[in-house]
Design an enzyme around this catalytic site. Structure first.
Site, PDB file in Angstrom:
ATOM      1  N   CYS A 177       0.860  -1.189   0.000  1.00  0.00           N
ATOM      2  CA  CYS A 177       0.000   0.000   0.000  1.00  0.00           C
ATOM      3  C   CYS A 177       0.901   1.246   0.000  1.00  0.00           C
ATOM      4  O   CYS A 177       0.608   2.241  -0.663  1.00  0.00           O
ATOM      5  CB  CYS A 177      -0.883   0.036   1.245  1.00  0.00           C
ATOM      6  N   HIS A 181       0.751   5.011  -1.449  1.00  0.00           N
ATOM      7  CA  HIS A 181       0.118   5.851  -0.423  1.00  0.00           C
ATOM      8  C   HIS A 181       1.009   6.132   0.781  1.00  0.00           C
ATOM      9  O   HIS A 181       0.499   6.463   1.847  1.00  0.00           O
ATOM     10  CB  HIS A 181      -1.176   5.188   0.043  1.00  0.00           C
ATOM     11  N   ARG A 225     -12.784  -0.946  -2.317  1.00  0.00           N
ATOM     12  CA  ARG A 225     -11.641  -0.175  -2.797  1.00  0.00           C
ATOM     13  C   ARG A 225     -10.337  -0.884  -2.452  1.00  0.00           C
ATOM     14  O   ARG A 225      -9.425  -0.945  -3.256  1.00  0.00           O
ATOM     15  CB  ARG A 225     -11.675   1.234  -2.205  1.00  0.00           C
ATOM     16  N   CYS A 229      -7.470  -2.344  -4.859  1.00  0.00           N
ATOM     17  CA  CYS A 229      -6.055  -1.986  -4.730  1.00  0.00           C
ATOM     18  C   CYS A 229      -5.212  -3.252  -4.814  1.00  0.00           C
ATOM     19  O   CYS A 229      -4.212  -3.296  -5.538  1.00  0.00           O
ATOM     20  CB  CYS A 229      -5.775  -1.305  -3.392  1.00  0.00           C
TER      21      CYS A 229
END
Lengths: 268, 103, 199
Positions: A177, A181, A225, A229
């Site tokens: 992630c 992010h 979501r 991802c």
């Protein structure tokens, strides 16, 4: 002299246009959003969600009106903002989807297999029950501060696990992630990437899901979501309401704590 | 079989706000699929909004309107309980319809 | 000293316990889909070492050994022929598909370079996760520059341990021919990447 200033005048709008497309994508997309005003096609899905809550279903032919979302049986206002949290009866930390699944199974007698047969809509679908319920329940927390549980040790463990998963690099592309992010001010192609490790980025992200996704014509949940991802990270399918899904949502929600919920949101 | 349109009609003061969400791919005919073959054009050509059976809005659309169009309009008056109907017809002759009572 | 050792041991145990928890949690939270299986949850040594915030330090010895192993494992292209077809390279740079469970496994993978990098300066839709590569050909085509770039594409950790750039060659994402085409897209004077360079 005159020709020179004409060139500047004609060149400037082109330059500004090009810059606005390049620099920060927000300017262009804010204008697009402003055109919507308060309109959000999610209003229809929200109505359907309320209907489903009040509709008897399953072998026990019972509604969801006694479902406890954390604030007591049937209390929906403010419930979404306080998830994920630990539930004594389920003996685990749950997000909204896993909590609804629990109520569908225990109150209505439905089966987990049925609920997981179609966890999320496919393109062209009209939407799932779960998506409609999540849309309506999230709407009942609009404007309220994000406040997931962190008093119980399992809630704190969920946060730690979520953080660990956030940095978990795996798959053929070595993505985590954090790849997208884990820092601020970056974008992928032209899509701005919020930094989910800090409060502002996490708040921007967590407060706006579930959301009506214009490109799909459907309401999509936070769990969806994250599943998408992982697909883009070249990882396998994330199961709705699973431990990892709940842990990652806990990580986001805690990082976002205090910010006001603004869901269902509107996204491209 | 006509496709369902989700529709809501709310009286606000002396205006009735009508919102309708249509499910339609609105294919321009210019896109190609993964194999490189063109995807046939399929888009809504005509939209009609009627109030108690009388047409109050007629719209003529084309390929420039995006998928799953969201239409909003305001009607003069119309008491609570009156019927508002939205329907569409696309270039292939398919139709969609939705009806509601003004709230 | 004993307390220090005990504290350190406990720290390492709980830390590795959380790390192990992450892998176990994923295994019970995921399902195989199409050709993508739970095997992808298993990490190699490099992934384990790099599962940390960008700002967290890495043990210098571990980093050095990763870097060396990566560099040594980069195979040179046949006939030391580094440059393929830039037009095909451009298509590879623009193609974001490959290895997702929604992709067709019979089709070639893309490199998705534009997701993170600027390349052709006239292309506005580029990402900023990686540095701009516009005008890359200005660096010239010395053997050193060609080998460096090839190694970066094959396994970026040969030069930048724990970079978030995928190991396009080592992980089998792109074929040798595809990588040669991407090299051409970067280096060829007539490539759009180098359109703004004065000849």
């Amino acid at each position: 002299m005159r020709r020179f200033s004409n060139t500047i005048l004609t060149g400037l709008p082109m330059l500004l246009w090009a810059l606005s497309a390049l620099a920060d994508t927000d300017g262009v997309f804010d204008e697009y959003r402003a055109m919507f005003g308060d309109e959000n096609p999610a209003i229809f899905v929200i109505d359907e969600g309320e209907e489903l809550w009040l509709t008897a279903a399953g072998p026990k032919a019972v509604t969801l009106e006694n479902c406890d979302l954390g604030l007591g049986p049937g209390v929906v206002e403010g419930a979404y903002a306080q998830l994920p949290r630990y539930f004594q009866d389920a003996q685990r930390v749950q997000d909204l989807e896993s909590r609804l699944e629990y109520c569908m199974i225990h109150l209505q007698g439905r089966s987990a297999a049925d609920i997981h047969a179609r966890p999320y809509s496919l393109r062209g679908d009209l939407g799932t029950e779960m998506e409609a319920l999540v849309a309506w329940i999230a709407e009942q927390s609009r404007g309220l501060p994000i406040a997931p549980g962190q008093a119980h040790v399992q809630e704190r463990n969920a946060y730690a696990l979520g953080e660990s998963l956030f940095y978990y690099r795996a798959g053929p592309h070595d993505f985590s992630c954090a790849t997208c992010h884990g820092q601020s001010g970056k974008r992928i192609r032209l899509q701005a990437l919020p930094d989910l490790t800090g409060h502002d980025g996490a708040a921007e992200a967590y407060s706006s899901w579930p959301a009506y996704r214009i490109s799909q014509g459907l309401v999509r949940t936070m769990g969806w979501r994250m599943r998408d991802c992982f697909r883009q990270q070249r990882m396998p399918e994330l199961i709705m309401g699973s431990e990892a899904s709940v842990a990652l949502q806990t990580y986001l929600a805690v990082n976002a704590a205090g910010a006001a919920m603004a869901a269902p949101g509107l996204k491209r | 079989m006509a496709s369902r349109i989700r529709i809501r009609a709310q009286l606000k003061g002396d205006e009735c706000e009508v919102k309708a969400l249509m499910r339609h791919p609105m294919e321009t005919g210019l896109r190609k699929d993964q194999l490189g073959d063109p995807i046939p054009a399929r888009f809504i050509e005509e939209v009609t909004v009627s109030h108690n059976g009388s047409t109050v809005l007629a719209a003529f659309w084309g390929a420039a309107v995006s998928a799953n169009p969201f239409l909003g309009t305001r009607l003069q008056g119309g008491p609570v309980g009156d019927t508002v109907n939205v329907s569409w017809r696309d270039n292939l002759g398919e139709t969609g319809e939705g009806e509601t009572k003004i709230r | 000293m004993k307390i220090l050792t005990l504290t350190l041991t406990l720290f390492l145990l709980t830390h590795s316990a959380v790390a192990q928890d992450a892998a176990d949690a994923l295994r019970s939270s995921m399902a195989d889909k199409n050709f993508v299986t739970l095997e992808r949850i298993d990490r190699d040594a490099l992934q384990e070492l790099c599962s940390k915030p960008r700002t967290a330090a890495i043990d210098p010895e571990a980093a050095a050994s990763i870097r060396q192993a990566a560099l040594e494992s980069v195979p040179e292209p046949g006939n030391a022929d580094y440059l393929g077809d830039w037009a095909r390279g451009e298509a590879i740079a623009s193609n974001g598909r490959g290895l997702q469970y929604s992709d067709n496994p019979d089709q070639a993978n893309g490199g998705n370079c534009y997701a993170c990098h600027q390349l052709d300066p006239d292309e506005l839709a580029y990402g900023t996760l990686g540095p701009s590569l516009a005008g890359y050909g200005a660096r010239g085509q010395s053997p050193a520059m060609l080998q460096y770039t090839w190694a970066k594409l094959w396994n970026t950790h040969a030069y930048n341990v724990c970079s978030h750039m995928p190991r396009f060659g080592a992980a089998g994402i792109l074929t040798e021919q595809q990588l040669r085409d991407v090299m051409a897209f970067l280096f060829a004077p007539e490539s759009p990447v180098n359109r703004n360079l004065t000849p």
